[in-house]
Enzyme design. Structure first.
Site, PDB file in Angstrom:
ATOM      1  CG  HIS A 134       0.210   9.069  -6.964  1.00  0.00           C
ATOM      2  ND1 HIS A 134      -1.027   9.284  -6.157  1.00  0.00           N
ATOM      3  CD2 HIS A 134       0.053   9.734  -7.892  1.00  0.00           C
ATOM      4  CE1 HIS A 134      -1.678   9.827  -6.747  1.00  0.00           C
ATOM      5  NE2 HIS A 134      -1.214  10.454  -7.958  1.00  0.00           N
ATOM      6  CG  HIS A 173      -1.713   1.168   1.528  1.00  0.00           C
ATOM      7  ND1 HIS A 173      -2.877   1.240   1.024  1.00  0.00           N
ATOM      8  CD2 HIS A 173      -1.509   2.438   1.967  1.00  0.00           C
ATOM      9  CE1 HIS A 173      -3.473   2.515   1.205  1.00  0.00           C
ATOM     10  NE2 HIS A 173      -2.583   3.356   1.771  1.00  0.00           N
ATOM     11  CD  GLU A 174       1.880   3.795   3.692  1.00  0.00           C
ATOM     12  OE1 GLU A 174       1.739   4.594   3.201  1.00  0.00           O
ATOM     13  OE2 GLU A 174       0.452   3.590   4.106  1.00  0.00           O
ATOM     14  CG  HIS A 195       0.628   6.512  -0.625  1.00  0.00           C
ATOM     15  ND1 HIS A 195      -0.679   7.188  -1.128  1.00  0.00           N
ATOM     16  CD2 HIS A 195      -0.129   5.584   0.500  1.00  0.00           C
ATOM     17  CE1 HIS A 195      -1.794   6.624  -0.421  1.00  0.00           C
ATOM     18  NE2 HIS A 195      -1.303   6.081   0.745  1.00  0.00           N
TER      19      HIS A 195
END
Ligand SMILES: [Zn+2]
Length: 712
Positions: free
Chosen positions: A506, A499-500, A503
């Protein structure tokens, strides 16, 4: 959770912090100059805590001079002499606040916290000095009025709109008296925010459980018991054991601990945090913060703080958020109650087998018996998985492997860059053409100086005006094993790592023409990171990373199948505990001025809301209770719903990925081109549509979580 990306103009005050006048001479303060390290990587070894205050002072003065020069420019406003000039301003301040706030999250200490406290109000005042500057606003208004012709591109036009909106929302259209009140509110809020963060961190450490004997710790592994003894030693409690808490309501050790009384003690200590009447009690701070937020919203013409916040999100309104939460809540409660009934049966049978009286399932029993039930139903428990989930393998052969397959990027560990803690790792990230794309910092271990949860932040952002490339970091709170032991993850931690890193991608792929276009709505920013979780149990990725830490054997196929069959297991619980917190956040922020509960009434308010919304099911407490709900006193105010809101888009996108062949370059290229590189250069929902080809549909999410649609 990520650090939300703000325009550089706002960065100074939205992050928070401060220091008293220190001696550091201007000449040797490394913050005064751009870091000479690769990609302007922060010189962690050179920056000392006493460097922050002078750099903040100088940075604030520089920014004000720059902004005033823009405002006073006798030439008529143009995109370049106003917008681009603003985008270039405040470099030193940005560099300093970015580093300070990053370190306050990852590795706080009293000196840094003191800087934060000393400068919180000053930085808020700085932000107001810029955003409430009437001459600057007049220039922005003029550009806004002719934005179709003044901007060099659609993206430039969007940037003008951002600046105008930020100034209006800061109060640029208020009269002088109202502006003065706004400044006072912001200064007080900044100080209160710093106080809240500090209290939550102190309280979680203060609430650690001291255990007298190793027998009480039955169920924990020898390594976990050794770590608890180690923690006790570090706290001067030789011969005892200390269980440190994480910031969530549920504590990970509740799963493994067999001693029911100890589980209860741990749980009660966890939920009592912040409302114990000690020096770290946060209730009065929360009540005051909410009162000021409501007053600020009213000044700006909004009925409640939620209305003010949600206007900027893709959700747009409190009604839309309430509708989604209320659509999901009954289904989540029904699922959780069904799960509870199954757990109760297991408890009854378990106690009968031991010839002991049964007991009613309580919150502190849930994860313990859920793990047993999963073992009974699906034939595995966490302890069987863990040997196959070694941290370095998961990161390098799992997370990085998936990114390489999808995007063609590659990673190389480097050990020559300074770090602020020995267990922090750094990697060079190379693009498809072999050129350096970014530096990635992996700070994955828990420590008492780190705030709870997991997040991403950028030390340096992509910015074509300054020619910078990203230096991004992921932060987790993985308990550190004793020296010499491998770090074996839970499945939850594996998913969090993916998940992290979503980011991080991104941030690393961001490619916008102006830094101010990097901002993404909060209820959209969790979307790419959630999509990245899908690779954690994709067979090709698992085959790469899930190997036994001793033998190197791949995780057996049967175990893998069991893991994927168990995916919906316990989803009622997970959904309900999350939704209750999201609802608490909304209800608190949907109160107007004059309606905010006092410190004494805050917990009654919480209980009443949970009851009214039909989510008060004692065995499933909210994931965060109000007194330690970091998200909503910080950057996720009225925004905790963002995770489930984003998950609607995520589940829909995962369907699109599966329909197009899953893990392959063509899909990665689409994700990068249409979503991950675009920041906020276009409307978020347009980006979503451009990627998947249609508007959001909630069905894939309900399907994923095994929740039936319930008509309200
Ligand atoms: Zn996140």
């Amino acid at each position: 959770m990520p650090a939300r990306r703000f325009s550089p103009l706002l960065m100074a005050t939205l992050l928070a912090s401060g220091l008293a006048c220190a001696q550091g001479s201007a000449v040797d303060n490394p913050l005064f100059t751009v870091s000479p390290l690769p990609l302007q990587y922060p010189p962690f070894d050179k920056v000392r805590d006493e460097h922050f205050a002078p750099a903040l002072d100088k940075g604030m003065a520089e920014q004000l001079t720059e902004v005033q020069a823009i405002a006073d420019n006798p030439a008529a406003p143009t995109f370049d002499n106003t917008i681009v000039a603003l985008e270039r301003s405040g470099r030193l301040l940005r560099r300093t606040t970015t580093l300070l706030y990053s370190l306050l999250g990852a590795d706080a200490n009293p000196a840094r916290q003191q800087v934060q406290t000393d400068y919180a109000a000053k930085l808020a005042a700085q932000r107001d000095a810029v955003l409430l500057n009437p001459k600057l606003f007049a220039r922005i208004e003029a550009l806004y009025a002719q934005r179709d012709t003044a901007a060099p591109s659609a993206e430039g036009r969007r940037l003008i709109e951002f600046y105008r909106r930020d100034m209006v929302r800061a109060g640029a259209r208020l009269n002088d008296e109202q502006k003065a009140r706004m400044r006072a509110i912001n200064a007080e809020l900044a100080t209160l925010g710093a106080r809240f963060n500090r209290a939550v961190l102190a309280e979680v450490n203060d609430s650690a459980i001291v255990v007298d004997s190793a027998q009480e710790l039955a169920g924990l592994s020898p390594a976990q018991i050794a770590a608890a003894a180690d923690t006790a030693r570090k706290r001067g409690l030789d011969g005892k054991y200390v269980i440190a808490l994480l910031n969530t309501t549920i504590q990970p050790f509740e799963t493994e601990l067999q001693d029911r009384a100890l589980r209860e003690r741990l749980h009660r200590a966890s939920v009592a945090r912040g409302a114990r009447g000690n020096e770290f009690d946060t209730r009065a701070t929360i009540s005051r913060i909410m009162t000021l937020r409501a007053e600020r919203a009213a000044l700006l013409g909004y009925a409640t703080p939620a209305d003010f916040v949600l206007e900027e999100e893709t959700a747009k309104s409190a009604d839309a958020v309430n509708a989604l939460l209320r659509q999901l809540a009954p289904a989540a409660v029904a699922s959780a109650r069904q799960e509870a009934a199954e757990l109760q049966k297991l408890i009854d049978a378990d106690q009968a087998a031991k010839k002991q009286p049964s007991f009613a399932l309580q919150a502190w029993d849930w994860s313990h018996y859920a793990d047993k039930l999963r073992a009974a139903k699906y034939g595995f428990d966490e302890s069987q998985l863990k040997p196959y989930l070694e941290l370095t393998s998961v990161l390098e052969k799992g997370v990085f492997f998936a990114a390489h397959q999808l995007y063609g990027i590659s990673f190389k560990r480097r050990t020559d860059l300074p770090v602020y803690r020995d267990d922090v790792r750094t990697y060079d990230v190379f693009d498809t053409d072999g050129k350096q794309l970014a530096i990635f910092i992996a700070d994955l271990y828990a420590r008492p100086s780190k705030r709870g949860g997991a997040w991403m932040n950028a030390y340096v952002s992509q910015n074509p005006l300054e020619g910078t490339q990203p230096v991004v970091a992921n932060h987790l709170n993985i308990p550190k094993p004793p020296a010499g032991e491998p770090t074996l993850l839970t499945w939850d931690e594996v998913t969090t790592l993916f998940h992290e890193f979503g980011h991080a991608l991104h941030g690393m792929f961001n490619k916008v023409p102006y830094p101010g276009l990097s901002r993404v709505p909060r209820d959209f920013v969790e979307y790419p990171s959630q999509v990245n979780e899908v690779w954690a149990d994709t067979p090709a990725v698992l085959a790469s990373y899930a190997r036994h830490y001793k033998t190197g054997e791949p995780m057996p196929r049967e175990l893998l199948d069991k893991v994927s069959r168990a995916k919906r297991f316990n989803q009622g619980y997970a959904t309900l505990s999350y939704l209750s917190s999201a609802i608490l956040d909304q209800r608190l922020h949907q109160l107007g001025a004059g309606k905010i509960p006092s410190a004494d009434a805050l917990m009654h308010f919480e209980a009443r809301v949970l009851k009214e919304e039909g989510v008060d099911f004692a065995p499933v407490p909210p994931r965060y209770r109000t007194p330690y709900f970091n998200h909503i006193m910080g950057g996720y105010s009225a925004g905790y719903y963002a995770y489930i809101w984003s998950e609607v888009l995520d589940a829909d996108t995962v369907e699109w990925l599966h329909a197009n062949g899953g893990l392959k370059r063509a899909n990665g290229d689409q994700l990068r081109a249409r979503l991950l590189s675009r920041g906020g250069a276009e409307d978020a929902m347009v980006l979503f549509r451009n990627l998947v080809g249609h508007g959001p549909d909630i069905k894939p999410l309900l399907e994923r979580r095994g929740l039936g649609i319930q008509k309200p």
